[in-house]
Write a protein that holds these residues in place. Structure first.
Motif, PDB file in Angstrom:
ATOM      1  N   ALA A  23       0.829  -1.207   0.000  1.00 25.24           N
ATOM      2  CA  ALA A  23       0.000   0.000   0.000  1.00 25.24           C
ATOM      3  C   ALA A  23       0.864   1.258   0.000  1.00 25.24           C
ATOM      4  N   GLY A  25       3.513   3.364  -1.141  1.00 24.50           N
ATOM      5  CA  GLY A  25       4.395   3.395  -2.297  1.00 24.50           C
ATOM      6  C   GLY A  25       4.593   4.820  -2.785  1.00 24.50           C
ATOM      7  N   LEU A  26       4.716   4.936  -4.103  1.00 24.99           N
ATOM      8  CA  LEU A  26       4.904   6.265  -4.685  1.00 24.99           C
ATOM      9  C   LEU A  26       3.756   7.186  -4.305  1.00 24.99           C
ATOM     10  N   GLY A  27       2.565   6.602  -4.151  1.00 27.44           N
ATOM     11  CA  GLY A  27       1.395   7.388  -3.768  1.00 27.44           C
ATOM     12  C   GLY A  27       1.626   8.122  -2.454  1.00 27.44           C
ATOM     13  N   ASN A  28       2.319   7.466  -1.524  1.00 24.62           N
ATOM     14  CA  ASN A  28       2.521   8.066  -0.194  1.00 24.62           C
ATOM     15  C   ASN A  28       3.650   9.077  -0.187  1.00 24.62           C
ATOM     16  N   TYR A 109       3.560   2.838 -13.332  1.00 21.15           N
ATOM     17  CA  TYR A 109       4.242   2.838 -12.031  1.00 21.15           C
ATOM     18  C   TYR A 109       5.735   2.541 -12.209  1.00 21.15           C
ATOM     19  N   PHE A 233      -6.196   4.816  -4.274  1.00 24.62           N
ATOM     20  CA  PHE A 233      -4.879   4.552  -4.854  1.00 24.62           C
ATOM     21  C   PHE A 233      -3.898   4.133  -3.769  1.00 24.62           C
ATOM     22  N   THR A 234      -3.906   4.890  -2.669  1.00 21.49           N
ATOM     23  CA  THR A 234      -2.898   4.626  -1.640  1.00 21.49           C
ATOM     24  C   THR A 234      -3.117   3.273  -0.974  1.00 21.49           C
ATOM     25  N   SER A 236      -4.290   0.723  -2.523  1.00 17.22           N
ATOM     26  CA  SER A 236      -4.175  -0.272  -3.611  1.00 17.22           C
ATOM     27  C   SER A 236      -5.468  -1.032  -3.849  1.00 17.22           C
ATOM     28  N   VAL A 239      -8.260  -3.052  -7.841  1.00 16.89           N
ATOM     29  CA  VAL A 239      -7.652  -3.781  -8.956  1.00 16.89           C
ATOM     30  C   VAL A 239      -7.408  -5.259  -8.640  1.00 16.89           C
ATOM     31  N   SER A 330       3.040  -6.257  -5.865  1.00 20.90           N
ATOM     32  CA  SER A 330       1.619  -6.544  -5.600  1.00 20.90           C
ATOM     33  C   SER A 330       0.776  -6.361  -6.860  1.00 20.90           C
ATOM     34  N   MET A 331       1.294  -5.608  -7.831  1.00 22.82           N
ATOM     35  CA  MET A 331       0.544  -5.422  -9.083  1.00 22.82           C
ATOM     36  C   MET A 331       0.785  -6.573 -10.046  1.00 22.82           C
TER      37      MET A 331
HETATM   38  N1  PHE Z   1      -0.801   1.936  -3.220  1.00 22.28           N
HETATM   39  C1  PHE Z   1       0.309   2.116  -4.104  1.00 22.28           C
HETATM   40  C2  PHE Z   1       0.953   3.453  -3.814  1.00 22.28           C
HETATM   41  O1  PHE Z   1       0.495   4.186  -2.984  1.00 22.28           O
HETATM   42  C3  PHE Z   1      -0.120   2.057  -5.541  1.00 22.28           C
HETATM   43  C4  PHE Z   1      -0.885   0.840  -5.970  1.00 22.28           C
HETATM   44  C5  PHE Z   1      -2.101   0.980  -6.612  1.00 22.28           C
HETATM   45  C6  PHE Z   1      -0.381  -0.457  -5.758  1.00 22.28           C
HETATM   46  C7  PHE Z   1      -2.837  -0.127  -7.012  1.00 22.28           C
HETATM   47  C8  PHE Z   1      -1.109  -1.583  -6.166  1.00 22.28           C
HETATM   48  C9  PHE Z   1      -2.319  -1.421  -6.795  1.00 22.28           C
HETATM   49  O2  PHE Z   1       1.914   3.820  -4.404  1.00 22.28           O
END
Ligand code: PHE
Length: 450
Positions: A23, A25-28, A109, A233-234, A236, A239, A330-331
């Motif tokens: 969870a 990741g780049l989003g955070n 990503y 997004f954060t 995850s 999907v 995780s993707m």
């Molecule tokens: N949650 C991850 C992030 O914050 C992005 C992500 C999205 C990962 C969807 C897996 C699936 O960067």
């Protein structure tokens, strides 16, 4: 439902670190700080926390429960649950839509993950060989990196190959092993950067009050939608990444506690990243509406002007690379696992095949940034279109379907058949959020994105 012999996470804590790592990741680290800064800090953080708890957490728990009940790859698992629920066959689309979304999400990503690696190794080589190849102007070097696909290609490929290698290693020997090293390292790096910011700038108190004290004047309707969208997004969700992770849950893990811990870890990383970045922003006069360029353009300029800035830059981009590399597997995992179980390819070959296809899509993403109209649709680069499609359409639509499916179509007896949400009050609250609160919030995002 048949009980396949399936790999499992080692313990509740291992699961929290692995899913929390996926969870966070780049989003955070890349997105949250600039979005929070843009929208006035504290007030945005408060709205974001409400969105996470009321909408993100229930959908995350729904994905974990689906995975735990399914106990196999996403595609077959969801098909089994649809059958066992006597639900309309069209619900199996949830699994397939997730796969399509993952192909797109991972391809963009990994491009950004490649930039993180490029900056980390760039900063490292600047330190070791100060006069060779020095990056004189970070803004310009970012433009060079993005507009020249050949420059990004190697870094992008390195990122993709690392992701493939981690997933090919398996659930416990690949994904879990890497996360158990990288996540503690990520938290340590964050702590070092925060202490560093507190010692070398006198802005920590200002940063804290900006982040924690709400100024509601700066909060717009658009900011609320942004908070809602980012909550998906954060975490995850939407999907199927967390469905796959839920399918490896050992029986003894308490789902409610573990989900809360995952959400807590993700939120902690976002807040700590802001505390690492804001003092540097404030001390160097960086405007709060800098936007997406904050991490790759503006911060490196600030680092150049600070004492120990080079070391700071290295640590920061190492942090960003670690965060990206605990999320990207995780993707890939849901696709690799589906290929592994639905074909005779086995895990390694299935992972390489899935990763290879995504690598090709990512090359198109890179080419679309060259500014020469390659891989563009109606003048819009594929990279931009994909980003828009993912955050405004694919993730919210996936999350909406998962909330509706688990909230309305799957019988409660099935949701409770494995160790699900055990406390009856929590269970009711969870189902109510899935049935009403989450769909309402998600419809708002979908409508506003159109
Ligand atoms: N949650 C991850 C992030 O914050 C992005 C992500 C999205 C990962 C969807 C897996 C699936 O960067």
């Amino acid at each position: 439902m048949s009980e396949l012999k399936r790999e499992r996470w080692g313990s509740q804590w291992a699961f929290v670190l692995v899913a929390g790592g996926a969870a966070a990741g780049l989003g955070n680290i890349w997105k949250f700080p600039y979005v929070a800064a843009e929208n006035g800090g504290g007030a945005f953080v408060l709205v974001y926390l409400v969105c996470i708890l009321a909408v993100g957490l229930p959908v995350l728990m729904a994905e974990f429960v689906l995975g735990r009940v399914a106990n196999k790859n996403n595609l077959d698992g969801i098909r089994d649950i649809v059958k066992a629920s006597d639900a309309a066959p069209a619900w199996v689309g949830i699994g397939w839509m997730g796969m399509a979304a993952l192909l797109v999400v991972l391809s963009i990503y990994s491009v950004v993950g490649g930039w993180a690696l490029a900056y980390f190794f760039g900063a490292l080589s600047d330190l070791i060989f100060p006069n060779v190849n020095s990056v004189s102007e970070p803004g310009a070097s970012f433009a060079q990196l993005t507009s020249n696909p050949m420059k990004s290609l190697g870094w992008y490929t390195l990122f993709m190959v690392s992701t493939i290698a981690i997933v090919a290693g398996g659930v416990s020997k690949g994904i879990q092993r890497v996360s158990l090293v990288l996540m503690p390292m990520l938290l340590l790096l964050l702590a070092i950067l925060i202490v560093f910011g507190a010692v070398t700038t006198d802005k920590m108190q200002e940063a804290l009050s900006f982040l924690l004290f709400p100024d509601f004047h700066k909060l717009s309707a658009a900011a609320v939608l942004e908070a809602l969208g980012h909550a998906f997004f954060t975490l995850s969700v939407g999907v199927g990444a967390m469905i796959a992770f839920g399918s490896y849950l050992p029986a003894r893990v308490n789902l409610m506690k573990a989900s809360l811990a995952v959400v807590g870890l993700d939120t902690l990383v976002a807040l700590l990243a802001s505390l690492a970045i804001f003092p540097v922003m404030l001390a160097n006069g960086i405007a709060s509406d800098t936007g997406p360029g904050l991490v790759f353009v503006t911060l490196p300029i600030a680092f150049q002007q600070m004492p120990w800035g080079q070391v700071l830059g290295i640590l920061f981009f190492l942090l960003l690379s670690c965060a990206a590399l605990t999320s990207s597997p995780s993707m890939l995992e849901p696709i690799a696992n589906s290929l592994q179980e639905k074909t005779t390819l086995g895990r390694k070959k299935g992972t390489v095949l899935a990763g290879g296809v995504i690598w090709v899509i990512g090359v198109l993403q890179l080419l679309s940034l060259s500014g020469e109209g390659i891989a563009s649709i109606a003048g819009q680069p594929l990279f931009e279109l994909s980003g828009y499609l993912v955050s405004n359409l694919m993730l919210p639509a996936g999350a909406l379907l998962i909330a509706l499916f688990v909230g309305w179509a799957v019988p409660h007896s099935l949701l409770k058949s494995k160790r699900g949400i055990e406390n009856p009050v929590s269970f009711r609250l969870w189902v109510t959020c899935l049935r009403y609160v989450a769909p309402f919030g998600i419809l708002l995002i979908l409508l506003s994105g159109l």
